[in-house]
Design a protein around this motif. Sequence first.
Motif, PDB file in Angstrom:
ATOM      1  N   TYR A  45      16.705   0.101  -6.352  1.00 25.96           N
ATOM      2  CA  TYR A  45      15.640  -0.330  -5.445  1.00 25.96           C
ATOM      3  C   TYR A  45      16.081   0.027  -4.019  1.00 25.96           C
ATOM      4  N   THR A  46      16.099   1.324  -3.748  1.00 29.71           N
ATOM      5  CA  THR A  46      16.668   1.866  -2.515  1.00 29.71           C
ATOM      6  C   THR A  46      15.676   1.759  -1.360  1.00 29.71           C
ATOM      7  N   GLU A  47      16.217   1.587  -0.156  1.00 26.55           N
ATOM      8  CA  GLU A  47      15.370   1.602   1.032  1.00 26.55           C
ATOM      9  C   GLU A  47      14.796   3.001   1.231  1.00 26.55           C
ATOM     10  N   ASN A  48      13.600   3.062   1.766  1.00 23.15           N
ATOM     11  CA  ASN A  48      12.949   4.353   1.982  1.00 23.15           C
ATOM     12  C   ASN A  48      13.474   5.052   3.229  1.00 23.15           C
ATOM     13  N   VAL A  49      13.354   6.360   3.206  1.00 26.35           N
ATOM     14  CA  VAL A  49      13.661   7.211   4.353  1.00 26.35           C
ATOM     15  C   VAL A  49      12.332   7.804   4.820  1.00 26.35           C
ATOM     16  N   TRP A  50      11.907   7.459   6.018  1.00 28.56           N
ATOM     17  CA  TRP A  50      10.616   7.944   6.510  1.00 28.56           C
ATOM     18  C   TRP A  50      10.833   9.003   7.589  1.00 28.56           C
ATOM     19  N   PRO A  51      10.072  10.079   7.569  1.00 30.66           N
ATOM     20  CA  PRO A  51      10.220  11.140   8.589  1.00 30.66           C
ATOM     21  C   PRO A  51       9.579  10.724   9.908  1.00 30.66           C
ATOM     22  N   ASP A  52      10.403  10.301  10.853  1.00 32.01           N
ATOM     23  CA  ASP A  52       9.863   9.847  12.133  1.00 32.01           C
ATOM     24  C   ASP A  52       9.248  10.980  12.939  1.00 32.01           C
ATOM     25  N   SER A  53       9.550  12.222  12.545  1.00 29.18           N
ATOM     26  CA  SER A  53       8.948  13.360  13.244  1.00 29.18           C
ATOM     27  C   SER A  53       7.477  13.553  12.872  1.00 29.18           C
ATOM     28  N   VAL A  54       7.019  12.853  11.832  1.00 29.39           N
ATOM     29  CA  VAL A  54       5.602  12.874  11.444  1.00 29.39           C
ATOM     30  C   VAL A  54       5.115  11.428  11.454  1.00 29.39           C
ATOM     31  N   PRO A  55       4.686  10.900  12.607  1.00 32.25           N
ATOM     32  CA  PRO A  55       4.393   9.471  12.733  1.00 32.25           C
ATOM     33  C   PRO A  55       3.275   8.961  11.834  1.00 32.25           C
ATOM     34  N   THR A  56       2.360   9.834  11.417  1.00 33.97           N
ATOM     35  CA  THR A  56       1.259   9.380  10.555  1.00 33.97           C
ATOM     36  C   THR A  56       1.641   9.375   9.082  1.00 33.97           C
ATOM     37  N   PHE A  57       2.815   9.912   8.752  1.00 29.80           N
ATOM     38  CA  PHE A  57       3.207  10.057   7.356  1.00 29.80           C
ATOM     39  C   PHE A  57       3.335   8.699   6.667  1.00 29.80           C
ATOM     40  N   GLU A  58       4.103   7.798   7.243  1.00 28.18           N
ATOM     41  CA  GLU A  58       4.344   6.508   6.590  1.00 28.18           C
ATOM     42  C   GLU A  58       3.062   5.712   6.351  1.00 28.18           C
ATOM     43  N   PRO A  59       2.192   5.512   7.347  1.00 29.93           N
ATOM     44  CA  PRO A  59       0.987   4.712   7.078  1.00 29.93           C
ATOM     45  C   PRO A  59       0.045   5.344   6.054  1.00 29.93           C
ATOM     46  N   LYS A  60      -0.133   6.648   6.126  1.00 24.30           N
ATOM     47  CA  LYS A  60      -1.047   7.303   5.186  1.00 24.30           C
ATOM     48  C   LYS A  60      -0.500   7.273   3.761  1.00 24.30           C
ATOM     49  N   VAL A  61       0.800   7.566   3.619  1.00 22.58           N
ATOM     50  CA  VAL A  61       1.405   7.577   2.293  1.00 22.58           C
ATOM     51  C   VAL A  61       1.475   6.163   1.716  1.00 22.58           C
ATOM     52  N   SER A  62       1.822   5.189   2.545  1.00 32.52           N
ATOM     53  CA  SER A  62       1.924   3.805   2.078  1.00 32.52           C
ATOM     54  C   SER A  62       0.570   3.269   1.611  1.00 32.52           C
ATOM     55  N   THR A  63      -0.491   3.634   2.310  1.00 37.25           N
ATOM     56  CA  THR A  63      -1.835   3.183   1.915  1.00 37.25           C
ATOM     57  C   THR A  63      -2.187   3.715   0.538  1.00 37.25           C
ATOM     58  N   TYR A  64      -1.925   5.008   0.314  1.00 39.13           N
ATOM     59  CA  TYR A  64      -2.199   5.567  -1.010  1.00 39.13           C
ATOM     60  C   TYR A  64      -1.284   4.943  -2.061  1.00 39.13           C
ATOM     61  N   TYR A  65      -0.028   4.746  -1.729  1.00 37.73           N
ATOM     62  CA  TYR A  65       0.964   4.193  -2.665  1.00 37.73           C
ATOM     63  C   TYR A  65       0.487   2.856  -3.241  1.00 37.73           C
ATOM     64  N   GLU A  66      -0.022   1.984  -2.385  1.00 36.69           N
ATOM     65  CA  GLU A  66      -0.486   0.672  -2.865  1.00 36.69           C
ATOM     66  C   GLU A  66      -1.720   0.813  -3.754  1.00 36.69           C
ATOM     67  N   GLN A  67      -2.569   1.758  -3.454  1.00 33.29           N
ATOM     68  CA  GLN A  67      -3.732   2.005  -4.311  1.00 33.29           C
ATOM     69  C   GLN A  67      -3.292   2.553  -5.669  1.00 33.29           C
ATOM     70  N   ALA A  68      -2.332   3.461  -5.665  1.00 30.27           N
ATOM     71  CA  ALA A  68      -1.834   4.007  -6.928  1.00 30.27           C
ATOM     72  C   ALA A  68      -1.156   2.928  -7.754  1.00 30.27           C
ATOM     73  N   ARG A  69      -0.444   2.001  -7.100  1.00 26.63           N
ATOM     74  CA  ARG A  69       0.175   0.893  -7.819  1.00 26.63           C
ATOM     75  C   ARG A  69      -0.894   0.034  -8.516  1.00 26.63           C
ATOM     76  N   ARG A  70      -1.986  -0.215  -7.791  1.00 32.34           N
ATOM     77  CA  ARG A  70      -3.069  -0.997  -8.391  1.00 32.34           C
ATOM     78  C   ARG A  70      -3.618  -0.304  -9.634  1.00 32.34           C
ATOM     79  N   VAL A  71      -3.809   1.004  -9.559  1.00 25.73           N
ATOM     80  CA  VAL A  71      -4.319   1.754 -10.713  1.00 25.73           C
ATOM     81  C   VAL A  71      -3.331   1.679 -11.879  1.00 25.73           C
ATOM     82  N   ALA A  72      -2.047   1.812 -11.582  1.00 23.60           N
ATOM     83  CA  ALA A  72      -1.036   1.732 -12.644  1.00 23.60           C
ATOM     84  C   ALA A  72      -1.058   0.354 -13.308  1.00 23.60           C
ATOM     85  N   GLN A  73      -1.166  -0.691 -12.521  1.00 23.07           N
ATOM     86  CA  GLN A  73      -1.220  -2.046 -13.078  1.00 23.07           C
ATOM     87  C   GLN A  73      -2.481  -2.243 -13.921  1.00 23.07           C
ATOM     88  N   THR A  74      -3.580  -1.626 -13.469  1.00 27.27           N
ATOM     89  CA  THR A  74      -4.815  -1.679 -14.262  1.00 27.27           C
ATOM     90  C   THR A  74      -4.624  -0.977 -15.599  1.00 27.27           C
TER      91      THR A  74
END
Length: 346
Positions: free
Chosen positions: A128-157
């Motif tokens: 359960y490793t901490e994530n490494v986020w590319p700070d050179s792409v500031p929009t990367f973390e919020p956009k990817v995290s938003t999709y990640y939570e949606q994909a988790r919901r689909v997997a749980q479904t």
Amino acid sequence: MAFHVPQIDISPYVNDGSAEEKAAVAAAVDTACREVGFIQIVGHGIPTDVSAGLASAMDDFFGMDLDAKKQYRTPPSVNRGYAPPKTESLSLSLGVESASRMNDFFEAFNIGDSAGMHPDLDLPKDAYTENVWPDSVPTFEPKVSTYYEQARRVAQTMVDIFEDALGVEEGTLSGLTGHSIDVMRMNNYALPPGEIELDGDLTGMGEHTDYGIVTVLWADQVKGLQVLGTDGGWHDVAPIDGALLINLGDVTARLTNEKWMSTLHRVKPPIVDGTIERRRSAAFFHDGDYDAVVAPLAVCIDEGEHAIYEPITVGEHIAQKLAGSRAGKKNTTAVREAARVGAASS
């Protein structure tokens, strides 16, 4: 029987449909899991703008210079961050050495759940490793995290649907996922576009099975993904408009005593008329709790049958697989999967 990946609308589970509607979905999923192991799902409820945000974030990161991307590289034992092209060999997760000994031609970026997300549990930080986020792409973390939570919901479904499809009590499978090792791998097939001479052994991503319970795959509608059918042949699979691809992992194969099989798949370089087409994908792996012990369920062992697999924890199983794909250590425990690769036609 001709190879076919069925399309299933799971909206009755997403939108709390009737018992009859859910039963029809569960029955269709059961058939698909027994016959193919891959499903195209629609009605999953992920907004189009969320998927588009994921794609644009991937474009922004993978579009950077290689040296800039390598700043976010992690050691092979850490399943996070950036993996450059030709640094992995997924066939080794099955204990299979590629004929050309050429590592896979894709680059990837991994994120996942960390131990800090479960502060009440003493979870191993290497799983359960901490994530490494590319700070050179500031929009990367919020956009990817938003999709990640949606994909988790689909997997749980999908896990809920699996329980109904197998006819087991609620919690039989979802009870293995309270602190699931969830990882999302964003892939970019990194050979330069244009005309190129290829030998027959070049591999975008080697033949492999996924490791856990279920995988939720977003992908471009570009050929490249191939699935091993029951006929022993490899078949092209691409998502239809708005669909996600669902496939089973090894944990589910173990739980069902291979009534449902973890389907072998690979990616061949997407080439049209001698030109390599760009291809992207993002696979969300819902693998189960690190300390969950998995063995065939009693309901999946018919009279006169025996359990194919001995009990093993999810953590032990995944460690064996990752030692192959990321660290280059041949997995000697994947005997059944390796035999299937050996029997497949090219």
